[in-house]
Design a protein around this motif. Structure first.
Motif, PDB file in Angstrom:
ATOM      1  N   THR A 138      25.946 -30.855  27.234  1.00 47.76           N
ATOM      2  CA  THR A 138      25.401 -31.492  26.187  1.00 47.76           C
ATOM      3  C   THR A 138      25.146 -30.584  25.156  1.00 47.76           C
ATOM      4  OG1 THR A 138      24.262 -32.627  27.853  1.00 47.76           O
ATOM      5  CG2 THR A 138      22.818 -32.670  25.653  1.00 47.76           C
ATOM      6  N   VAL A 139      24.988 -30.801  24.097  1.00 49.77           N
ATOM      7  CA  VAL A 139      25.246 -29.385  23.068  1.00 49.77           C
ATOM      8  C   VAL A 139      24.539 -30.371  21.240  1.00 49.77           C
ATOM      9  CG1 VAL A 139      27.124 -28.502  23.199  1.00 49.77           C
ATOM     10  CG2 VAL A 139      28.159 -30.818  22.293  1.00 49.77           C
ATOM     11  N   ASN A 140      24.146 -29.437  20.982  1.00 46.12           N
ATOM     12  CA  ASN A 140      23.127 -30.490  20.040  1.00 46.12           C
ATOM     13  C   ASN A 140      24.345 -30.548  18.372  1.00 46.12           C
ATOM     14  OD1 ASN A 140      21.185 -31.633  18.312  1.00 46.12           O
ATOM     15  ND2 ASN A 140      19.724 -30.038  19.005  1.00 46.12           N
ATOM     16  N   SER A 141      24.936 -30.842  18.195  1.00 48.27           N
ATOM     17  CA  SER A 141      26.087 -31.598  17.449  1.00 48.27           C
ATOM     18  C   SER A 141      26.218 -32.172  16.962  1.00 48.27           C
ATOM     19  CB  SER A 141      27.201 -30.259  17.833  1.00 48.27           C
ATOM     20  OG  SER A 141      27.843 -30.371  16.715  1.00 48.27           O
ATOM     21  N   GLY A 142      26.252 -32.580  15.519  1.00 50.73           N
ATOM     22  CA  GLY A 142      26.586 -33.843  15.454  1.00 50.73           C
ATOM     23  C   GLY A 142      28.144 -34.387  16.016  1.00 50.73           C
ATOM     24  N   PHE A 143      28.545 -35.506  15.698  1.00 52.17           N
ATOM     25  CA  PHE A 143      30.064 -36.266  15.795  1.00 52.17           C
ATOM     26  C   PHE A 143      31.360 -35.344  15.985  1.00 52.17           C
ATOM     27  CE2 PHE A 143      33.740 -38.479  16.564  1.00 52.17           C
ATOM     28  CZ  PHE A 143      33.511 -39.253  17.632  1.00 52.17           C
ATOM     29  N   LEU A 178      36.152 -36.091  27.141  1.00 55.16           N
ATOM     30  CA  LEU A 178      35.313 -36.899  27.084  1.00 55.16           C
ATOM     31  C   LEU A 178      34.460 -36.844  26.400  1.00 55.16           C
ATOM     32  CD1 LEU A 178      35.848 -38.205  30.884  1.00 55.16           C
ATOM     33  CD2 LEU A 178      36.817 -39.368  28.203  1.00 55.16           C
ATOM     34  N   MET A 179      34.076 -37.894  25.875  1.00 61.36           N
ATOM     35  CA  MET A 179      32.991 -37.429  24.557  1.00 61.36           C
ATOM     36  C   MET A 179      31.487 -38.718  24.365  1.00 61.36           C
ATOM     37  SD  MET A 179      32.145 -35.315  20.987  1.00 61.36           S
ATOM     38  CE  MET A 179      32.173 -37.368  19.571  1.00 61.36           C
ATOM     39  N   GLU A 180      30.645 -38.458  25.323  1.00 63.84           N
ATOM     40  CA  GLU A 180      29.057 -39.353  24.380  1.00 63.84           C
ATOM     41  C   GLU A 180      27.898 -39.560  24.356  1.00 63.84           C
ATOM     42  OE1 GLU A 180      27.677 -41.623  28.734  1.00 63.84           O
ATOM     43  OE2 GLU A 180      29.512 -40.141  29.051  1.00 63.84           O
ATOM     44  N   PRO A 181      27.493 -40.091  22.938  1.00 64.90           N
ATOM     45  CA  PRO A 181      25.752 -39.926  23.072  1.00 64.90           C
ATOM     46  C   PRO A 181      25.568 -39.884  23.911  1.00 64.90           C
ATOM     47  CG  PRO A 181      26.670 -41.905  22.233  1.00 64.90           C
ATOM     48  CD  PRO A 181      27.716 -41.599  23.311  1.00 64.90           C
ATOM     49  N   SER A 182      24.647 -38.389  24.255  1.00 66.88           N
ATOM     50  CA  SER A 182      23.773 -38.026  25.159  1.00 66.88           C
ATOM     51  C   SER A 182      21.716 -38.726  24.896  1.00 66.88           C
ATOM     52  CB  SER A 182      23.018 -36.337  24.553  1.00 66.88           C
ATOM     53  OG  SER A 182      22.387 -36.476  25.210  1.00 66.88           O
ATOM     54  N   PRO A 183      20.984 -39.319  25.901  1.00 70.32           N
ATOM     55  CA  PRO A 183      19.839 -39.951  25.393  1.00 70.32           C
ATOM     56  C   PRO A 183      18.792 -38.614  24.519  1.00 70.32           C
ATOM     57  CG  PRO A 183      20.782 -39.353  28.011  1.00 70.32           C
ATOM     58  CD  PRO A 183      21.250 -38.606  27.217  1.00 70.32           C
ATOM     59  N   ILE A 184      19.520 -37.675  24.427  1.00 73.32           N
ATOM     60  CA  ILE A 184      18.708 -36.312  23.313  1.00 73.32           C
ATOM     61  C   ILE A 184      19.153 -36.916  22.722  1.00 73.32           C
ATOM     62  CG2 ILE A 184      18.908 -34.581  22.413  1.00 73.32           C
ATOM     63  CD1 ILE A 184      19.209 -33.521  25.445  1.00 73.32           C
ATOM     64  N   PRO A 185      18.097 -37.123  21.318  1.00 76.21           N
ATOM     65  CA  PRO A 185      18.818 -37.879  19.811  1.00 76.21           C
ATOM     66  C   PRO A 185      19.435 -36.723  19.558  1.00 76.21           C
ATOM     67  CG  PRO A 185      16.379 -37.824  20.352  1.00 76.21           C
ATOM     68  CD  PRO A 185      16.682 -37.382  21.584  1.00 76.21           C
ATOM     69  N   ALA A 193      22.528 -35.456  19.912  1.00 79.11           N
ATOM     70  CA  ALA A 193      23.144 -34.603  20.530  1.00 79.11           C
ATOM     71  C   ALA A 193      24.499 -35.366  21.451  1.00 79.11           C
ATOM     72  CB  ALA A 193      22.360 -33.750  21.540  1.00 79.11           C
ATOM     73  N   PHE A 194      25.429 -34.993  21.895  1.00 79.15           N
ATOM     74  CA  PHE A 194      26.637 -35.253  22.868  1.00 79.15           C
ATOM     75  C   PHE A 194      26.784 -34.977  24.375  1.00 79.15           C
ATOM     76  CE2 PHE A 194      27.348 -37.155  18.465  1.00 79.15           C
ATOM     77  CZ  PHE A 194      27.065 -38.143  18.587  1.00 79.15           C
ATOM     78  N   CYS A 195      27.316 -35.789  24.708  1.00 83.27           N
ATOM     79  CA  CYS A 195      27.676 -34.871  26.437  1.00 83.27           C
ATOM     80  C   CYS A 195      28.942 -34.685  26.216  1.00 83.27           C
ATOM     81  CB  CYS A 195      27.061 -35.611  27.492  1.00 83.27           C
ATOM     82  SG  CYS A 195      25.773 -36.292  27.591  1.00 83.27           S
ATOM     83  N   VAL A 196      30.195 -33.245  26.129  1.00 82.34           N
ATOM     84  CA  VAL A 196      31.005 -33.751  26.502  1.00 82.34           C
ATOM     85  C   VAL A 196      31.629 -33.097  27.780  1.00 82.34           C
ATOM     86  CG1 VAL A 196      33.315 -31.996  24.943  1.00 82.34           C
ATOM     87  CG2 VAL A 196      30.613 -32.287  24.481  1.00 82.34           C
ATOM     88  N   ALA A 197      32.648 -33.752  28.340  1.00 79.00           N
ATOM     89  CA  ALA A 197      32.971 -33.638  29.907  1.00 79.00           C
ATOM     90  C   ALA A 197      34.383 -33.363  29.936  1.00 79.00           C
ATOM     91  CB  ALA A 197      32.459 -34.407  30.239  1.00 79.00           C
ATOM     92  N   PHE A 198      35.010 -32.640  30.648  1.00 79.12           N
ATOM     93  CA  PHE A 198      36.181 -32.740  31.542  1.00 79.12           C
ATOM     94  C   PHE A 198      36.393 -33.559  33.100  1.00 79.12           C
ATOM     95  CE2 PHE A 198      37.570 -28.533  29.560  1.00 79.12           C
ATOM     96  CZ  PHE A 198      38.254 -28.785  28.807  1.00 79.12           C
ATOM     97  N   VAL A 199      37.154 -33.958  32.848  1.00 81.34           N
ATOM     98  CA  VAL A 199      37.609 -34.704  34.446  1.00 81.34           C
ATOM     99  C   VAL A 199      38.153 -33.864  35.394  1.00 81.34           C
ATOM    100  CG1 VAL A 199      37.807 -36.747  36.203  1.00 81.34           C
ATOM    101  CG2 VAL A 199      37.672 -36.990  33.496  1.00 81.34           C
ATOM    102  N   LEU A 200      37.811 -33.480  36.692  1.00 81.44           N
ATOM    103  CA  LEU A 200      37.582 -32.341  37.473  1.00 81.44           C
ATOM    104  C   LEU A 200      38.713 -33.648  38.257  1.00 81.44           C
ATOM    105  CD1 LEU A 200      34.613 -30.925  38.584  1.00 81.44           C
ATOM    106  CD2 LEU A 200      36.226 -29.611  36.807  1.00 81.44           C
ATOM    107  N   PRO A 201      39.820 -32.397  38.852  1.00 77.60           N
ATOM    108  CA  PRO A 201      40.622 -31.986  39.494  1.00 77.60           C
ATOM    109  C   PRO A 201      40.195 -33.607  40.961  1.00 77.60           C
ATOM    110  CG  PRO A 201      41.127 -29.762  38.915  1.00 77.60           C
ATOM    111  CD  PRO A 201      40.083 -30.784  38.673  1.00 77.60           C
ATOM    112  N   ALA A 202      41.541 -34.515  40.672  1.00 76.77           N
ATOM    113  CA  ALA A 202      40.695 -35.476  42.004  1.00 76.77           C
ATOM    114  C   ALA A 202      40.849 -34.598  42.993  1.00 76.77           C
ATOM    115  CB  ALA A 202      41.938 -36.515  42.344  1.00 76.77           C
TER     116      ALA A 202
END
Length: 192
Positions: A30-35, A85-92, A94-103
């Protein structure tokens, strides 16, 4: 070739594709940064994790790519996956940024992040509406595609669930008009 997250196409509708994503793991920060800045800020943490700033759990019990399971630092790293992947965080703000790990990894076999900012997050299987687009990764461009996707989903009788996700498949040096992007929205359909 970069491994891409697997899914099954359940149907195609005007303006979106309905998919089922099986249960999977994310390496997430989770990063506290604009889009505009969130993707770059989050990518640095996640790339460090994938590059080996992690250790394999004792439960792993075997060797991976020649590195012993007892390695405590600087593991062999993991293959890069797509999308980011990026999605809005519950923290105003901030955004959650993610990699999908190998299956082939599970919660007990995934390397443990060295940086406490990185979390391994299990995600259950889910149905999602997806709309692909090319072009620049700007907030206005992504939000425009999200609005169109949510409108199309509602028009087909589906219910929007949770926060949207934004997916980037290509590196920033790829020309903007060739970049593959997607907006994803978990949904519940008629009769679910």
């Amino acid at each position: 070739m970069v491994q891409q997250q697997q899914y099954t196409v359940l149907g195609r509708f005007p303006g979106f594709e309905l998919r089922h994503y099986p249960a999977h793991l994310l390496a997430q920060v989770t990063v506290n940064s604009g889009f505009q800045g969130a993707g770059n800020a989050g990518f640095r943490y996640l790339y460090a994790y994938l590059s080996g700033r992690s250790s394999f759990p004792a439960s792993y019990g075997l060797e991976l790519s020649g590195w012993p399971a007892s390695a405590q630092r600087a593991g062999p790293g993991l293959a890069m996956t797509a999308p980011v992947l990026m999605e809005p965080s519950p923290i105003p703000g901030a955004f959650c940024v993610a990699f999908v790990l190998p299956a082939d990894l599970t919660a007990s076999t995934a390397p443990v992040p060295e940086d406490p900012a990185v979390s391994i997050v299990p995600v259950p299987g889910q149905a999602a509406a997806a709309a692909a687009f090319t072009g620049r990764w700007s907030e206005s461009n992504v939000q425009g595609h999200l609005a169109a996707l949510q409108s199309a989903v509602t028009a087909e009788g589906f219910t929007v669930l949770g926060s949207p996700r934004f997916a980037r498949f290509d590196p920033p040096f790829r020309p903007w008009f060739l970049r593959r992007n997607e907006v994803l929205q978990d949904v519940e359909g008629p009769g679910d």
